[in-house]
Design a protein around this motif. Structure first.
Motif, mmCIF file in Angstrom:
data_model
loop_
_atom_site.group_PDB
_atom_site.id
_atom_site.type_symbol
_atom_site.label_atom_id
_atom_site.label_comp_id
_atom_site.label_asym_id
_atom_site.label_seq_id
_atom_site.Cartn_x
_atom_site.Cartn_y
_atom_site.Cartn_z
ATOM 1 N N LYS A 146 38.671 102.876 -3.205
ATOM 2 C CA LYS A 146 38.206 101.737 -2.430
ATOM 3 C C LYS A 146 36.898 101.266 -3.039
ATOM 4 O O LYS A 146 36.049 102.059 -3.431
ATOM 5 C CB LYS A 146 37.969 102.163 -0.976
ATOM 6 C CG LYS A 146 37.802 100.976 -0.047
ATOM 7 C CD LYS A 146 37.880 101.435 1.403
ATOM 8 C CE LYS A 146 37.368 100.384 2.371
ATOM 9 N NZ LYS A 146 38.226 99.197 2.413
ATOM 10 N N ARG A 147 36.745 99.943 -3.152
ATOM 11 C CA ARG A 147 35.523 99.421 -3.755
ATOM 12 C C ARG A 147 34.370 99.447 -2.761
ATOM 13 O O ARG A 147 34.541 99.102 -1.610
ATOM 14 C CB ARG A 147 35.708 97.959 -4.169
ATOM 15 C CG ARG A 147 36.462 97.767 -5.446
ATOM 16 C CD ARG A 147 36.375 96.297 -5.844
ATOM 17 N NE ARG A 147 37.662 95.823 -6.284
ATOM 18 C CZ ARG A 147 38.094 95.879 -7.533
ATOM 19 N NH1 ARG A 147 37.321 96.402 -8.463
ATOM 20 N NH2 ARG A 147 39.280 95.420 -7.855
ATOM 21 N N VAL A 180 31.134 97.938 -0.894
ATOM 22 C CA VAL A 180 31.009 96.557 -0.407
ATOM 23 C C VAL A 180 30.321 95.645 -1.415
ATOM 24 O O VAL A 180 30.704 94.502 -1.619
ATOM 25 C CB VAL A 180 30.250 96.539 0.939
ATOM 26 C CG1 VAL A 180 29.968 95.115 1.375
ATOM 27 C CG2 VAL A 180 31.071 97.263 1.989
ATOM 28 N N GLU A 205 30.286 95.809 -4.632
ATOM 29 C CA GLU A 205 31.206 95.470 -5.708
ATOM 30 C C GLU A 205 32.234 94.452 -5.240
ATOM 31 O O GLU A 205 32.633 93.561 -5.993
ATOM 32 C CB GLU A 205 31.901 96.744 -6.174
ATOM 33 C CG GLU A 205 32.471 96.656 -7.570
ATOM 34 C CD GLU A 205 33.212 97.930 -7.942
ATOM 35 O OE1 GLU A 205 32.596 99.018 -7.792
ATOM 36 O OE2 GLU A 205 34.376 97.846 -8.337
ATOM 37 N N GLN A 206 32.650 94.565 -3.975
ATOM 38 C CA GLN A 206 33.626 93.627 -3.433
ATOM 39 C C GLN A 206 33.067 92.213 -3.463
ATOM 40 O O GLN A 206 33.739 91.271 -3.876
ATOM 41 C CB GLN A 206 33.976 93.992 -1.981
ATOM 42 C CG GLN A 206 34.850 95.214 -1.852
ATOM 43 C CD GLN A 206 35.319 95.400 -0.417
ATOM 44 O OE1 GLN A 206 35.511 94.429 0.313
ATOM 45 N NE2 GLN A 206 35.507 96.648 -0.012
ATOM 46 N N LYS A 207 31.816 92.102 -3.004
ATOM 47 C CA LYS A 207 31.190 90.769 -2.970
ATOM 48 C C LYS A 207 31.132 90.186 -4.370
ATOM 49 O O LYS A 207 31.417 89.018 -4.600
ATOM 50 C CB LYS A 207 29.757 90.891 -2.430
ATOM 51 C CG LYS A 207 29.623 90.891 -0.947
ATOM 52 C CD LYS A 207 28.285 90.206 -0.541
ATOM 53 C CE LYS A 207 28.042 90.257 0.954
ATOM 54 N NZ LYS A 207 27.630 91.557 1.488
ATOM 55 N N THR A 227 42.787 89.679 -1.259
ATOM 56 C CA THR A 227 41.900 90.565 -0.497
ATOM 57 C C THR A 227 42.136 92.020 -0.882
ATOM 58 O O THR A 227 41.196 92.799 -1.021
ATOM 59 C CB THR A 227 42.146 90.399 1.008
ATOM 60 O OG1 THR A 227 42.249 89.015 1.304
ATOM 61 C CG2 THR A 227 41.022 91.019 1.816
ATOM 62 N N ILE A 262 40.309 92.712 -3.996
ATOM 63 C CA ILE A 262 38.867 92.819 -3.781
ATOM 64 C C ILE A 262 38.508 94.174 -3.199
ATOM 65 O O ILE A 262 37.528 94.800 -3.591
ATOM 66 C CB ILE A 262 38.370 91.715 -2.825
ATOM 67 C CG1 ILE A 262 38.807 90.336 -3.317
ATOM 68 C CG2 ILE A 262 36.875 91.784 -2.625
ATOM 69 C CD1 ILE A 262 37.945 89.738 -4.365
ATOM 70 N N GLN A 263 39.362 94.654 -2.267
ATOM 71 C CA GLN A 263 38.980 95.867 -1.551
ATOM 72 C C GLN A 263 39.248 97.145 -2.315
ATOM 73 O O GLN A 263 38.533 98.128 -2.155
ATOM 74 C CB GLN A 263 39.726 95.919 -0.215
ATOM 75 C CG GLN A 263 39.160 94.937 0.772
ATOM 76 C CD GLN A 263 39.914 94.979 2.067
ATOM 77 O OE1 GLN A 263 41.026 95.517 2.141
ATOM 78 N NE2 GLN A 263 39.334 94.410 3.101
ATOM 79 N N HIS A 264 40.317 97.144 -3.113
ATOM 80 C CA HIS A 264 40.646 98.377 -3.805
ATOM 81 C C HIS A 264 40.718 98.158 -5.295
ATOM 82 O O HIS A 264 41.185 97.139 -5.771
ATOM 83 C CB HIS A 264 41.988 98.937 -3.324
ATOM 84 C CG HIS A 264 41.918 99.485 -1.945
ATOM 85 N ND1 HIS A 264 42.153 98.709 -0.835
ATOM 86 C CD2 HIS A 264 41.623 100.712 -1.495
ATOM 87 C CE1 HIS A 264 42.013 99.452 0.240
ATOM 88 N NE2 HIS A 264 41.685 100.672 -0.123
ATOM 89 N N ASP A 265 40.285 99.172 -6.000
ATOM 90 C CA ASP A 265 40.316 99.120 -7.455
ATOM 91 C C ASP A 265 41.397 100.090 -7.927
ATOM 92 O O ASP A 265 41.442 101.236 -7.481
ATOM 93 C CB ASP A 265 38.928 99.544 -7.964
ATOM 94 C CG ASP A 265 38.864 99.563 -9.464
ATOM 95 O OD1 ASP A 265 37.997 100.276 -9.998
ATOM 96 O OD2 ASP A 265 39.663 98.868 -10.107
#
Lengths: 485, 435
Positions: free
Chosen positions: B30-31, B33, B35-37, B191, B194-197
């Protein structure tokens, strides 16, 4: 007919002394066009060499190999008489004897002082006063003059819309010369103070010295009333043009690009010009943003390869260059055929109008031809804008494909300018047969247009001909406008 | 076939897992926050910013030539070639006796490509007046679109699609109709990205950077490729295609629960591990669709209908094994001298043409020609045309190929296909060659 294919040039490059060119294969890779070291080479060509020029193909070194030369800078070649016999085996290739000149050396040739006269069998690759088209300020001046003339004549071309904008001749962004038109510029600037303007030095190239402004304070220096002007005379202030920046360019993949198109002019009166089919788009490496915080970032705004190649993401394989045919395919697929055809017709129109604008003032010397590099930007409404015309478009290459393109460009240009690869006679009618056009197609032929308006050999098909513009009113009496030949 | 596919999958997974352990990178995480932004901000220009990990550490999981080796070694244990005279004399690399069409059958199958019918790609060239074929063809195309008739579109496109109508025609044939829920679905996938790598993300980056970014035709669309492929790998609806594929999606288990089915997840979520050149399936579509969610839908549908068959082992007539065999058989039957010569110098033709077929010629042909080819894939709902084209290319360059004396020289003769016009080549090979 001499067609300078790879094979020919390869044989030129590896001619050992005393051998003939018959049936010999060269295994050397095609070298880059190189600069000649004048000191250790023996010039060899027929006729008197104009000062400062070098023959396009016939320079022979003492080792017996020929080199292609780039435009020489201030070469001080003595104007020796060159004899035919000094050419070794190359004579069997029937080399053409046009002379390659730079914009500096062409001045020498045509200047009154040197008293030099080109003979009938010598032709050169620049017009004496090409700067009427290729200097940014003079180009704008000539186009403005041309428009006014048409307006005075009552020509339908000069028709304007309700807001006073030319309907068919508005293809150059609003431009002023600085410092001469400073006050006029300020007036215009104040009409829309949030606009961005682009400052370009008149005489430079490759994106040098260009910057964007959105505040008057950024160009205080050029104000005629400015206090700093007391420290310098008007003449030492460098001439700039300032144009309204096109801040809504058409973006593909989010990036700004411009078009580089090659146009060959063999004569201005009658106007005969050819467009090279293999133009290309030059992409920026960085995503476009009109945001004011990025006005200084030249990688966003300037598409010149000379600038972009210093960017972090510059790719040496494709060099950010995208063939115009790809652009056409993309636009047709995503926007439809009509609008794409209209765009390309408008681009051709813009080029021809720019040439017509300078034709009256051009010294139409019969020894001259010229290949221009046209820079055009398309905005997001699919309107093309003429940015500038280059007299010496870069002939060096940044990628492998580029090298093939430039090579073919020179080959095709010379095939049109110097027919049959024979010693030229400048008195010829400058009408090459269709077969030698190569990748060029006729953009506009004034003689044909005035003569036989109904003769349409080229198809009216997008991408394959330069068909008539659709949907615009035209004065049917002026046949010169109704065809594209 | 399924067994072979199974063991191939095991190999791929082993490679993936070992890369994972070597580099100590989790398959998924999970990324944070922040990194998500950041990723959300640079969603439209992922091409310019380097991803967090050093890409040089990654190798593509496999390349087409690895896959070819597997196919070459396929054998049917039940098959005794003792009595089958014809197959024993098969000179090619593929040793599995699948049924493939011969030229008379192909002529019947591809009847609309015949010499008496008009074609886009042949009859729209400058010398041909548009009144003869093109204008009428365009008019019919517009009618088909206005009627929104998918079956008619499929029939129509066998003669090629006009450039301006292609995007809509393909959408019609593939039943893509950008509804609000489709756009929403795409946003949901975004989404997820964005949330998971995922580890496969790095494989995708690497692949794009190695292939499309360097391609003269497609480099402009680099950012779209990331947007499509990253979302694609999270799209569990793609799992549906495994119902009719011989392949199965790789499974992974939540840490500590190895073997417990209730803790199994598919990895990557769409079950498809990208290989070297995978991004080239998407690249040509960027010429047609510039709206990311539509581009995504079209690609996904093309993948689950066609492209998946190019990299899995099956007996389907459009599967890569059949295509290889079709290619070799065509060549051996109709150009035996050439085939024999190439085989003698150690240049088995399939070794050269395999990469063309696996990529459906993307990256080898000029884009306008490629699109004409893919028109026919959609029109005939079959990939067999890839094998026919490959054979036609060899036939076209046969004279030069007869003179070469090494595999490298043969590769060189066939290195540049960008000047080829596909429709005339296909027509000559199928309909104008004396057999």
């Amino acid at each position: 007919m001499l067609s300078l294919t790879d094979k020919h040039l390869l044989s030129i490059y590896s001619v050992p002394e005393g051998t003939t060119n018959q049936g010999r294969e060269s295994k050397q890779p095609l070298p880059q066009i190189v600069e000649v070291q004048s000191a250790d080479t023996q010039p060899a060509a027929v006729g008197q060499a104009p000062p400062g020029s070098v023959p396009a193909w016939g320079r022979v070194s003492s080792e017996g190999t020929c080199f292609l030369v780039r435009s020489p800078r201030a070469l001080t070649t003595p104007a020796s008489t060159w004899t035919h016999s000094e050419l070794p085996s190359c004579t069997s290739l029937k080399l053409c004897f046009s002379f390659r000149m730079s914009v500096q050396t062409i001045r020498n040739v045509f200047s009154v002082e040197t008293g030099y006269r080109l003979s009938d069998d010598q032709i050169v690759n620049h017009f004496p006063n090409h700067y009427e088209l290729t200097r940014k300020d003079l180009m704008v001046k000539n186009i403005k003059r041309y428009r006014k003339e048409l307006e005075k004549e009552g020509s339908p071309l000069a028709e304007k819309d309700e807001s006073g904008k030319y309907l068919y001749l508005d293809f150059v962004p609003i431009t002023y010369m600085l410092p001469a038109d400073y006050n006029l510029f300020v007036e215009e600037f104040r009409k829309s103070p949030s606009s961005t303007w682009i400052m370009k030095p008149c005489g430079k190239a490759q994106g040098k010295g260009i910057f964007l402004i959105n505040k008057l304070s950024q160009i205080k220096k050029w104000s005629r009333d400015s206090k700093t002007s007391s420290f310098m005379t008007q003449s030492t202030k460098e001439a700039y043009v300032i144009s309204l920046y096109i801040n809504n360019p058409l973006l593909i993949g989010g990036r700004k690009f411009d078009l580089r198109l090659y146009v060959l002019v063999s004569t201005y009166r009658p106007l005969r010009c050819y467009m090279y089919k293999l133009g290309f788009c030059r992409f920026c490496t960085v995503k476009y943003t009109p945001s004011t915080s990025e006005l200084d970032n030249m990688f966003v705004h300037l598409t010149n390869v000379a600038i972009q190649k210093h960017g972090e993401d510059y790719n040496h394989i494709h060099g950010g260059k995208w063939a115009v045919n790809n652009l056409r395919l993309y636009l047709e697929s995503t926007r439809g055929r009509e609008v794409t055809g209209k765009l390309f017709d408008e681009i051709h129109w813009v080029i021809v109008q720019s040439l017509k604008a300078v034709a009256p003032v051009m010294n139409n010397d019969k020894h001259c031809f010229e290949c221009y590099g046209y820079d055009i930007i398309i905005d997001d409404k699919l309107k093309p804008w003429l940015i500038e015309v280059n007299a010496s478009p870069s002939l060096t290459s940044s990628t492998a494909n580029d090298r093939i393109l430039k090579y073919n460009l020179i080959n095709d240009t010379l095939n049109i300018a110097v027919p049959n690869g024979e010693i030229p006679d400048c008195k010829w009618n400058k009408s090459p047969p269709k077969e030698v056009l190569g990748n060029y197609e006729i953009l506009y032929d004034e003689e044909l247009a005035q003569g036989d308006g109904a003769d349409r050999e080229l198809r009216s098909r997008p991408g394959q001909s330069l068909g008539p513009r659709g949907g615009r009113s035209r004065d049917s009496g002026r046949t010169v406008l109704t065809t594209w030949k | 076939m399924r067994k072979a596919q199974g063991s191939w999958e095991k190999r791929i997974l082993k490679s993936l897992n070992s890369m994972c352990t070597e580099l100590s990178i989790p398959l998924a995480r999970k990324r944070p926050v922040g990194e998500q932004k950041e990723l959300l901000n640079k969603w439209n220009e992922m091409g310019t910013d380097e991803p967090v990990l050093d890409l040089s550490l990654f190798r593509p999981v496999y390349a087409p030539k690895d896959f070819l080796e597997v196919l070459i070694n396929l054998r049917n244990p039940n098959y005794e070639n003792g009595d089958s005279h014809s197959f024993r004399t098969h000179l090619g690399l593929i040793q599995v006796p699948l049924k493939v069409k011969d030229i008379p059958e192909l002529k019947e199958f591809f009847v609309e490509l015949g010499l008496t019918a008009g074609q886009l790609g042949v009859d729209d060239s400058t010398q041909v007046p548009p009144e003869l074929f093109e204008n009428e063809h365009v008019r019919i195309g517009q009618k088909v679109l206005s009627e929104q008739d998918s079956a008619a579109a499929q029939q129509y496109i066998r003669q090629g699609s006009p450039t301006a109508l292609r995007a809509e025609l393909w959408a019609l044939i593939l039943n893509i109709s950008s509804q609000p829920e489709d756009i929403l679905y795409y946003e949901q996938l975004k989404t997820n990205v964005i949330q998971h790598d995922l580890l496969v993300d790095s494989l995708i980056y690497k692949d794009v950077k190695l292939t499309a970014s360097n391609d003269d035709y497609y480099f402009v669309f680099e950012d779209y490729l990331y947007q499509v492929l990253l979302c694609f790998s999270r799209d569990t609806s793609v799992l549906g295609h495994f119902a009719y594929s011989s392949a199965s999606p790789p499974k992974s288990y939540i840490r500590g629960k190895l073997g417990l089915e209730e803790y199994a997840v598919f990895y990557p979520p769409n079950g498809v591990i990208p290989f070297h050149g995978f991004s080239m399936y998407v690249a040509p579509l960027c010429f047609l669709y510039h709206e990311p969610s539509k581009l995504y839908q079209i690609f996904r549908e093309m993948y689950v209908r066609f492209f998946f068959r190019l990299h899995s082992i099956s007996s389907h007539p459009s599967g890569i094994v059949s295509l290889c065999l079709l290619f070799e058989t065509l060549l051996q039957t109709y150009l035996p001298q050439l085939f024999y010569h190439l085989r003698e110098i150690g240049a088995q033709p399939l070794r050269i043409s395999f990469k063309w077929m696996v990529r459906a010629f993307s990256g080898y042909l000029a884009t306008d020609q490629l699109l004409l080819l893919w028109d026919r894939i959609l029109g005939y709902n079959s990939l067999e045309i890839l094998a026919v084209l490959a054979a036609a290319v060899f036939a076209f360059r046969a004279v030069n190929l007869m003179e070469v004396t090494s595999l490298a020289a043969a590769e060189a003769v066939l290195a540049d296909l960008s000047t080829l016009k596909v429709m005339p080549l296909l027509q000559i090979f199928l309909f104008a060659t004396v057999t």
